[in-house]
Design a protein around this motif. Sequence first.
Motif, PDB file in Angstrom:
ATOM      1  N   SER A 129       0.831  -1.208   0.000  1.00 18.83           N
ATOM      2  CA  SER A 129       0.000   0.000   0.000  1.00 18.83           C
ATOM      3  C   SER A 129       0.861   1.252   0.000  1.00 18.83           C
ATOM      4  CB  SER A 129      -0.940  -0.002   1.209  1.00 18.83           C
ATOM      5  OG  SER A 129      -1.872  -1.059   1.123  1.00 18.83           O
ATOM      6  N   LEU A 130       1.971   1.217   0.741  1.00 21.36           N
ATOM      7  CA  LEU A 130       2.901   2.348   0.738  1.00 21.36           C
ATOM      8  C   LEU A 130       3.426   2.593  -0.677  1.00 21.36           C
ATOM      9  CD1 LEU A 130       5.779   3.120   3.196  1.00 21.36           C
ATOM     10  CD2 LEU A 130       6.210   3.113   0.755  1.00 21.36           C
ATOM     11  N   LEU A 131       3.827   1.515  -1.358  1.00 15.82           N
ATOM     12  CA  LEU A 131       4.362   1.669  -2.711  1.00 15.82           C
ATOM     13  C   LEU A 131       3.300   2.186  -3.677  1.00 15.82           C
ATOM     14  CD1 LEU A 131       6.613  -1.513  -2.952  1.00 15.82           C
ATOM     15  CD2 LEU A 131       7.326   0.867  -2.631  1.00 15.82           C
ATOM     16  N   MET A 132       2.053   1.786  -3.468  1.00 15.64           N
ATOM     17  CA  MET A 132       0.982   2.301  -4.318  1.00 15.64           C
ATOM     18  C   MET A 132       0.793   3.801  -4.109  1.00 15.64           C
ATOM     19  SD  MET A 132       0.040  -0.188  -6.193  1.00 15.64           S
ATOM     20  CE  MET A 132      -1.358   0.626  -6.959  1.00 15.64           C
ATOM     21  N   ALA A 133       1.092   4.281  -2.913  1.00 16.27           N
ATOM     22  CA  ALA A 133       0.917   5.707  -2.612  1.00 16.27           C
ATOM     23  C   ALA A 133       2.124   6.543  -3.011  1.00 16.27           C
ATOM     24  CB  ALA A 133       0.636   5.889  -1.118  1.00 16.27           C
ATOM     25  N   HIS A 134       3.343   5.980  -2.919  1.00  9.37           N
ATOM     26  CA  HIS A 134       4.547   6.794  -3.086  1.00  9.37           C
ATOM     27  C   HIS A 134       5.510   6.276  -4.154  1.00  9.37           C
ATOM     28  CE1 HIS A 134       3.464   9.124   0.452  1.00  9.37           C
ATOM     29  NE2 HIS A 134       3.274   7.995   1.108  1.00  9.37           N
ATOM     30  N   GLY A 135       5.280   5.087  -4.679  1.00 13.90           N
ATOM     31  CA  GLY A 135       6.205   4.519  -5.649  1.00 13.90           C
ATOM     32  C   GLY A 135       5.962   5.017  -7.060  1.00 13.90           C
ATOM     33  N   THR A 136       6.943   4.745  -7.940  1.00 15.47           N
ATOM     34  CA  THR A 136       6.764   5.034  -9.361  1.00 15.47           C
ATOM     35  C   THR A 136       5.842   3.984  -9.970  1.00 15.47           C
ATOM     36  OG1 THR A 136       8.623   3.652 -10.036  1.00 15.47           O
ATOM     37  CG2 THR A 136       9.116   5.942  -9.431  1.00 15.47           C
ATOM     38  N   GLY A 304      10.380   7.802  -3.666  1.00 20.86           N
ATOM     39  CA  GLY A 304      10.185   9.221  -3.398  1.00 20.86           C
ATOM     40  C   GLY A 304      11.484   9.995  -3.491  1.00 20.86           C
ATOM     41  N   LYS A 305      11.464  11.204  -2.970  1.00 21.00           N
ATOM     42  CA  LYS A 305      12.624  12.083  -3.051  1.00 21.00           C
ATOM     43  C   LYS A 305      13.585  11.833  -1.882  1.00 21.00           C
ATOM     44  CE  LYS A 305       9.989  15.793  -5.295  1.00 21.00           C
ATOM     45  NZ  LYS A 305       9.518  17.207  -5.186  1.00 21.00           N
ATOM     46  N   PRO A 306      14.850  12.215  -2.048  1.00 25.45           N
ATOM     47  CA  PRO A 306      15.789  12.102  -0.929  1.00 25.45           C
ATOM     48  C   PRO A 306      15.291  12.908   0.273  1.00 25.45           C
ATOM     49  CG  PRO A 306      16.976  12.533  -2.975  1.00 25.45           C
ATOM     50  CD  PRO A 306      15.512  12.702  -3.281  1.00 25.45           C
ATOM     51  N   GLY A 307      15.426  12.322   1.450  1.00 24.68           N
ATOM     52  CA  GLY A 307      15.023  13.011   2.663  1.00 24.68           C
ATOM     53  C   GLY A 307      13.549  12.905   3.000  1.00 24.68           C
ATOM     54  N   GLU A 308      12.756  12.222   2.156  1.00 27.26           N
ATOM     55  CA  GLU A 308      11.326  12.097   2.409  1.00 27.26           C
ATOM     56  C   GLU A 308      10.952  10.698   2.885  1.00 27.26           C
ATOM     57  OE1 GLU A 308       8.999  13.369  -0.901  1.00 27.26           O
ATOM     58  OE2 GLU A 308       9.527  15.484  -0.648  1.00 27.26           O
ATOM     59  N   GLY A 309      11.951   9.939   3.329  1.00 34.27           N
ATOM     60  CA  GLY A 309      11.700   8.550   3.685  1.00 34.27           C
ATOM     61  C   GLY A 309      10.736   8.368   4.832  1.00 34.27           C
ATOM     62  N   LEU A 310      10.879   9.181   5.867  1.00 34.22           N
ATOM     63  CA  LEU A 310      10.012   9.003   7.024  1.00 34.22           C
ATOM     64  C   LEU A 310       8.579   9.396   6.694  1.00 34.22           C
ATOM     65  CD1 LEU A 310      10.339   7.942   9.845  1.00 34.22           C
ATOM     66  CD2 LEU A 310      10.653  10.266  10.661  1.00 34.22           C
ATOM     67  N   ARG A 311       8.415  10.425   5.886  1.00 32.68           N
ATOM     68  CA  ARG A 311       7.057  10.816   5.467  1.00 32.68           C
ATOM     69  C   ARG A 311       6.394   9.670   4.715  1.00 32.68           C
ATOM     70  NH1 ARG A 311       4.358  12.782   1.082  1.00 32.68           N
ATOM     71  NH2 ARG A 311       6.211  12.684  -0.231  1.00 32.68           N
ATOM     72  N   CYS A 312       7.142   9.034   3.823  1.00 28.69           N
ATOM     73  CA  CYS A 312       6.590   7.897   3.088  1.00 28.69           C
ATOM     74  C   CYS A 312       6.318   6.721   4.022  1.00 28.69           C
ATOM     75  CB  CYS A 312       7.551   7.456   1.986  1.00 28.69           C
ATOM     76  SG  CYS A 312       7.825   8.672   0.684  1.00 28.69           S
ATOM     77  N   MET A 313       7.272   6.441   4.911  1.00 31.41           N
ATOM     78  CA  MET A 313       7.138   5.287   5.780  1.00 31.41           C
ATOM     79  C   MET A 313       5.971   5.426   6.744  1.00 31.41           C
ATOM     80  SD  MET A 313       8.237   2.256   6.446  1.00 31.41           S
ATOM     81  CE  MET A 313       9.946   1.873   6.082  1.00 31.41           C
ATOM     82  N   PHE A 314       5.612   6.655   7.113  1.00 31.26           N
ATOM     83  CA  PHE A 314       4.477   6.838   8.010  1.00 31.26           C
ATOM     84  C   PHE A 314       3.185   6.312   7.399  1.00 31.26           C
ATOM     85  CE2 PHE A 314       6.640   9.757  11.037  1.00 31.26           C
ATOM     86  CZ  PHE A 314       6.117   9.209  12.202  1.00 31.26           C
ATOM     87  N   HIS A 315       3.120   6.250   6.074  1.00 31.09           N
ATOM     88  CA  HIS A 315       1.945   5.660   5.425  1.00 31.09           C
ATOM     89  C   HIS A 315       1.779   4.220   5.886  1.00 31.09           C
ATOM     90  CE1 HIS A 315      -0.583   3.903   2.290  1.00 31.09           C
ATOM     91  NE2 HIS A 315      -0.953   5.122   1.962  1.00 31.09           N
ATOM     92  N   MET A 316       2.886   3.488   5.897  1.00 26.99           N
ATOM     93  CA  MET A 316       2.838   2.093   6.338  1.00 26.99           C
ATOM     94  C   MET A 316       2.746   1.993   7.849  1.00 26.99           C
ATOM     95  SD  MET A 316       5.469  -1.005   5.469  1.00 26.99           S
ATOM     96  CE  MET A 316       5.147  -2.682   6.044  1.00 26.99           C
TER      97      MET A 316
END
Length: 620
Positions: A129-136, A304-316
Amino acid sequence: MRQTLDFLLHHWLDVEGLCQRPRFAEHSAETFGAVLDTCQKIAEQKFAPFNRLVDTEEPSFDGERVTLPRATHEALAAYVQSGMLAAAQDHEQGGMQLPCTVEMAGNAFFSKASVSMGGYAMLTSGNASLLMAHGTETQKRVFAQNEFAGRWFGTMCLSEPQAGSSLSDVATRAVPDGSDFESDPLGPRYRLKGNKMWISGGEHEITENIIHLVLAKIPGEDGKLPAGVRGISLFIVPKKLVDTEGRLSGERNDVALAGLNHKLGYRGTTNTLLNFGEGKFRPGGQAGGGLDGAGSGAVGYRVGKPGEGLRCMFHMMNEARIGVGLGAVMLGYAGYEASLEYAKQRPQGRPMSAAGKDPGSPQVPLIEHADIKRMLLAQKAYVEGGLALALYCARLVDEQQTGEPEAAREAALLLEMLTPIAKSWPSEWCLEANSLAIQVHGGYGYTRDFPVEQYWRDNRLNMIHEGTHGIQGLDLLGRKVVMDGGAGLQLLASRVNATILRAGQVEGLAEHAGALAQALARLGGATKSAWASASPQDALANATPYLQAFGHVVLAWIWLELALAADGAERDGAVDANFAAGKRGAARYFFRYELPKIDAWLGVVAARDATCRDLSVEAF
């Protein structure tokens, strides 16, 4: 449990109303019922009979492979075949486009039957689900869709041995792999080196591949890692390398299992220490990926972009936190049902009446004693209230995704407020339910002849993983209640007040409505007092008592809602008198035995009590 589940879905949350929305238009109450029937059947046949087996035959590692009971493989194969991994996804992705509310209700059966066997699926669903929200688009097609299909499973890799929950201290490094790293079709390609601890599902052979989502930092031009959480990026690191069509390349990525953690409970899910880039495996080529082998370390693709890992990970993480709360609820529910059955069948003692003084009179079942009823009522209040809370949060997800713009905005805001409660409250109080289930069994409950001791051991994890109680308290009081000028807290209070107004007009519920109004006012006052000095150090010293009080106010609101719904369902003939009386009795118990506890919790919050904060280390 099924009757309560149906009551919550159809007489409180109105899931049929969702069928009027385009996304769910192909569904009906009948299709929802069929999904629950299938989940219940698989859980009862493939999961529940082997829950003790996966506890006693915990995972083992011979230095090369992890061995799990065959029952785990078969249970998860049945789960995958049911389609539940992709249940809420689009038809084009092999999903059923089920409402999240119904998906969570279906998954409740698996959590109740064997929460540790079901853990692999929960992690995989959150990962995809995280990849569906933030992945290419390629990352979605190659990684997420193969996870939803059950071909691969997934993990989340956050913690490190030296850092624990302090993610700002993450030391795993991710270095661009070659000058053409940005051009890899699977995403910007890096080489990772570091160690990750407490990784559930980190190694197994249930599926042909494992997709790790890894937090790491990209060094600056000076070679140093950026400080704080803002420097964290997110990477897809597959156990086995794949090409752009999702085919295994034949190469093992440099992800090595250093060892298994041996746990108090929850043993059916492997828990691992993983080493990334230690050199045990040296991937050097990849079909269709353009990897030139110039670097060393585990191959990872940035999300996602560099430095945005925690924002993306919070989705999961947020999805996982609600899942943890549901798992805690269902372990509590399993213990409640076991102790209820035992109390009805076990004869012990005699009544307090005059007739009971005759030692020759027959013994009565345990459930005839007031203190046993107290313990059973407490369990009922905790587990049924916790289940309602989890499903309410799922209903907010559906509203956020398919509602009208204003309703969707409010749902998202409420979900932000309630996520710390949905994770923490069941983790604490459904664990207490398991403790009470042991107590109802007496000495037998402390033995392995009955399942309640395992339920307690399994549930003890839930107060720890996906953010401890302390972390949830800091998140709630330090961030959620003050965000947007307190907009989330005001919205929640308006929902609670609406329920108070409705219940205030109903005979038998007006007393509860008044008690909830007073509790809500005390909570609001304590929140203001906590922040009166504008000092986080003052306010957050008692964040955990605040979390506990906040959770009890929320659950009192939930129980008032359920009491109203039970009245309406009984009037309509949808439930019988005993069922409705049980709901009203649990609500009454919560308001008279549980809600008064908030005064002690809020007292130290409002006073900004410094007892714990200021005691010197030497004094201990």
